[in-house]
Every structure is written in structure tokens, then in C-alpha cells.
Design an enzyme around this catalytic site. Structure first.
Site, PDB file in Angstrom:
ATOM      1  N   ASP A 182       0.622  -1.262   0.011  1.00 44.37           N
ATOM      2  CA  ASP A 182      -0.037  -0.031   0.000  1.00 44.37           C
ATOM      3  C   ASP A 182       0.759   1.395   0.178  1.00 44.37           C
ATOM      4  OD1 ASP A 182       0.763   0.227   2.803  1.00 44.37           O
ATOM      5  OD2 ASP A 182      -0.861  -0.958   3.442  1.00 44.37           O
ATOM      6  N   HIS A 195       6.624  -7.954  -1.366  1.00 43.51           N
ATOM      7  CA  HIS A 195       5.561  -8.129  -2.440  1.00 43.51           C
ATOM      8  C   HIS A 195       5.066  -7.134  -3.503  1.00 43.51           C
ATOM      9  CE1 HIS A 195       4.174 -11.734   0.935  1.00 43.51           C
ATOM     10  NE2 HIS A 195       5.316 -11.984   0.144  1.00 43.51           N
ATOM     11  N   CYS A 238       8.142  -3.818 -24.842  1.00 45.15           N
ATOM     12  CA  CYS A 238       7.716  -2.247 -24.438  1.00 45.15           C
ATOM     13  C   CYS A 238       8.166  -1.970 -23.273  1.00 45.15           C
ATOM     14  CB  CYS A 238       6.210  -2.314 -24.641  1.00 45.15           C
ATOM     15  SG  CYS A 238       5.426  -0.947 -24.032  1.00 45.15           S
ATOM     16  N   CYS A 263      -2.068  -1.434 -22.256  1.00 47.76           N
ATOM     17  CA  CYS A 263      -0.743  -0.462 -22.334  1.00 47.76           C
ATOM     18  C   CYS A 263      -1.018   0.423 -23.625  1.00 47.76           C
ATOM     19  CB  CYS A 263       0.411  -1.276 -22.833  1.00 47.76           C
ATOM     20  SG  CYS A 263       1.835   0.027 -22.960  1.00 47.76           S
TER      21      CYS A 263
END
Ligand code: NAD
Length: 260
Positions: free
Chosen positions: A117, A134, A147, A172
Site C-alpha cells: 500500500d 510483495h 515495450c 498499455c
């Protein structure tokens, strides 16, 4: 026998923890989702956690947050992710703020977190000393390696909201490939360099505080095996597998314990 104090906490234990941290030189805080529940972000395994509540997409939460599910059910993944795991307006709580203060005082060497977070950085902790095992919702990448475009959370939220109902998985704008949050899903490997830095910090730590984590997620939980010292504290609402070997155990709310 534990003492009680005016606010109902186990006062002597909190004083001991504070003494350890106020005199530490290279403490490490090892945290999990429970660090952010008082900021309004649900954890996984508490009674109100994501594993106990309806996912909203017809699959259990633990199934949704997996590598295979991301690729096989992108729309359901993103719906769950955006509604249950992304909290752009969440603010740091007393625990996040106290850790930033301890780091400024030279007491804390690293925050090893399983959280995604970004609230430690929002509280003022140096991003270089927050080891995100994580990953982080703040970072997102195009899955087409040729890309490799990178996107902020705000950009991904905008792409998600721009999609039609039922077809919102962000793609994207540069190459059209799916975008993936830089968070580690079940079935994916952790970043080795972050793991090595976390292991080294824990090995060299004088104090380790394990907090807000059920220690059910591996290999993150295994990092505690690197600790060689004699000041291991657990601060968690419920019992953890580290309790029997800890030197101090406090089963209280983090925001209350870290409010000195
Ligand atoms: P978990 O849900 O398995 O365990 C959370 C633990 O925190 C529980 O044992 C609970 O008793 C305790 N807890 C909850 N609120 C507390 C409070 N106010 N004070 C003290 N203790 C409290 O979480 P985990 O061990 O971190 O594993 C879940 C995984 O899910 C992690 O990999 C994490 O990355 C991810 N996750 C992250 C967030 C986040 O970024 N905020 C939120 C949910 C899940």
C-alpha cells in the site's frame, strides 16, 4: 504476569518495547497487512479480512490473487483488485508515523513489509529503507517486455475507469499488451535482491519487531530465521507462529501500542 495500565494495554510490555526501540541502533520492523487495518485497508485473515468476505467476482479471494487467475480471468482480477486492494486515499496511522520517527532518530535500519500500500513512504519513511517483499500498487508495468512501459497507480486507475463495464482490464496505450501491477501474486517469485537485503538487515538487527502479520505467507515468513539476537518482539492481535520463540509478545492493536 503482565501489568495493566490506564489505557488497558499491557503497560510493562509496551514500555519494554519502547525501551528496546529507543536504545536500538539497527532495529528492523517486519510487518504485514495488520499494520494498515487501522488505516482502513482490510487484511487477509482477520474476521473482517478479504479471505472471510465475499470477493464480489464469484471466486475466493485467495484464488483471485494468483498469477494464473490474472491471466485467465483478467476482468475479474482487476475488478477485485481495484475494489478490494487499492486504497489511494488511505492515510498512514500511528504505527506508520512512529516508525518514520524512529528511523529519523537513527534507531531503525529497515522496514521489511509484506504490504503493497505504500503507507510507510507516505508517513515519511525513506523509500530506500522500506523493503517491499510483495511489491507495490504504486508501480505497474506493460507485460510486453519489448515495450516495458511503466505506469503510476493514477494512470492505471484512469485506464480501468475508462473501460466499458465488463471490459476494464487496463491495456498499455503504447503497445496494447495487458498491464500488470508490480505486486507479487501467488505462483510468482519474490524479487531476489529485495529478499537478500531484507535477510541481511534482519541478520544484522539488534531488535526485530514482527507486527500485523499471521506469518502464514512464505518465503517472507522464513526471513525471521536470519535473526541472531535476543530482542524479538511480536505485536499482533492474534497469536502467531513466532510467539513461542519471541522475547516479548503483545496481543494488542498496533496503533495503540505505537502511540507513545
Ligand atoms: P494476514 O491477513 O494474514 O494477517 C494479518 C494479521 O494482522 C492477523 O494475524 C491479525 O490478527 C493482525 N492484525 C490485524 N489488524 C491488526 C492491528 N490493528 N494491530 C495488530 N495486529 C493486527 O496478513 P499478512 O500476514 O500480511 O499476509 C497477507 C498477505 O496479503 C501479505 O502478503 C500482504 O502483502 C497482502 N496484503 C497486503 C495488504 C496491504 O498492503 N495493506 C492488505 C491485505 C493483504
Amino acid at each position: 504476569m503482565l501489568d495493566s495500565c490506564e489505557n488497558g494495554l499491557h503497560g510493562q510490555d509496551v514500555l519494554t518495547l519502547r525501551g528496546w526501540l529507543d536504545h536500538a541502533g539497527r532495529a528492523v520492523f517486519f510487518g504485514g497487512a495488520g499494520v494498515s487495518t487501522e488505516s482502513g485497508i482490510p487484511d487477509f485473515r482477520s474476521s473482517t479480512g478479504l479471505y472471510r468476505t465475499a470477493s464480489g467476482v464469484g471466486y475466493p479471494a485467495e484464488t483471485v490473487v494468483s498469477h494464473d487467475f490474472f491471466w485467465e480471468h483478467p476482468e475479474d482480477f482487476w475488478k477485485f483488485y481495484m475494489t478490494r486492494m487499492v486504497f489511494p486515499d488511505a492515510r498512514p496511522n500511528a504505527c506508520h508515523r512512529k516508525l518514520a520517527e524512529l528511523a529519523r532518530q537513527g534507531r531503525l535500519a529497515a522496514i521489511v513489509t509484506q504490504n503493497i500500500d505504500g503507507l510507510h513512504q507516505k508517513a515519511g519513511s525513506d523509500p530506500g529503507s522500506v523493503l517491499e517483499l510483495h511489491g507495490a500498487v504504486a508501480r505497474n508495468s506493460c507485460t510486453n517486455r519489448a515495450c516495458g512501459a511503466r505506469y503510476t497507480l493514477a494512470e492505471v486507475v484512469a485506464l480501468y475507469r475508462a473501460g466499458e463495464e465488463g471490459r476494464r482490464a487496463p491495456r498499455c496505450p503504447v503497445c496494447g499488451a495487458p498491464i500488470k501491477p508490480d505486486v507479487v501474486l501467488y505462483g510468482e517469485a519474490l524479487d531476489e535482491s529485495v529478499m537478500l537485503r531484507a535477510a541481511a538487515a534482519i541478520e544484522q538487527a539488534d531488535v526485530v519487531v514482527v507486527a500485523g502479520t499471521s506469518l502464514a505467507v512464505w518465503p517472507a515468513a522464513g526471513l525471521l530465521g536470519y535473526y541472531r539476537g535476543s530482542r524479538l518482539a511480536v505485536v499482533n492481535l492474534s497469536a502467531t507462529p513466532a510467539d513461542p520463540s519471541a522475547d516479548l509478545v503483545i496481543h494488542e492493536k498496533l496503533g495503540e501500542v505505537f502511540s507513545w
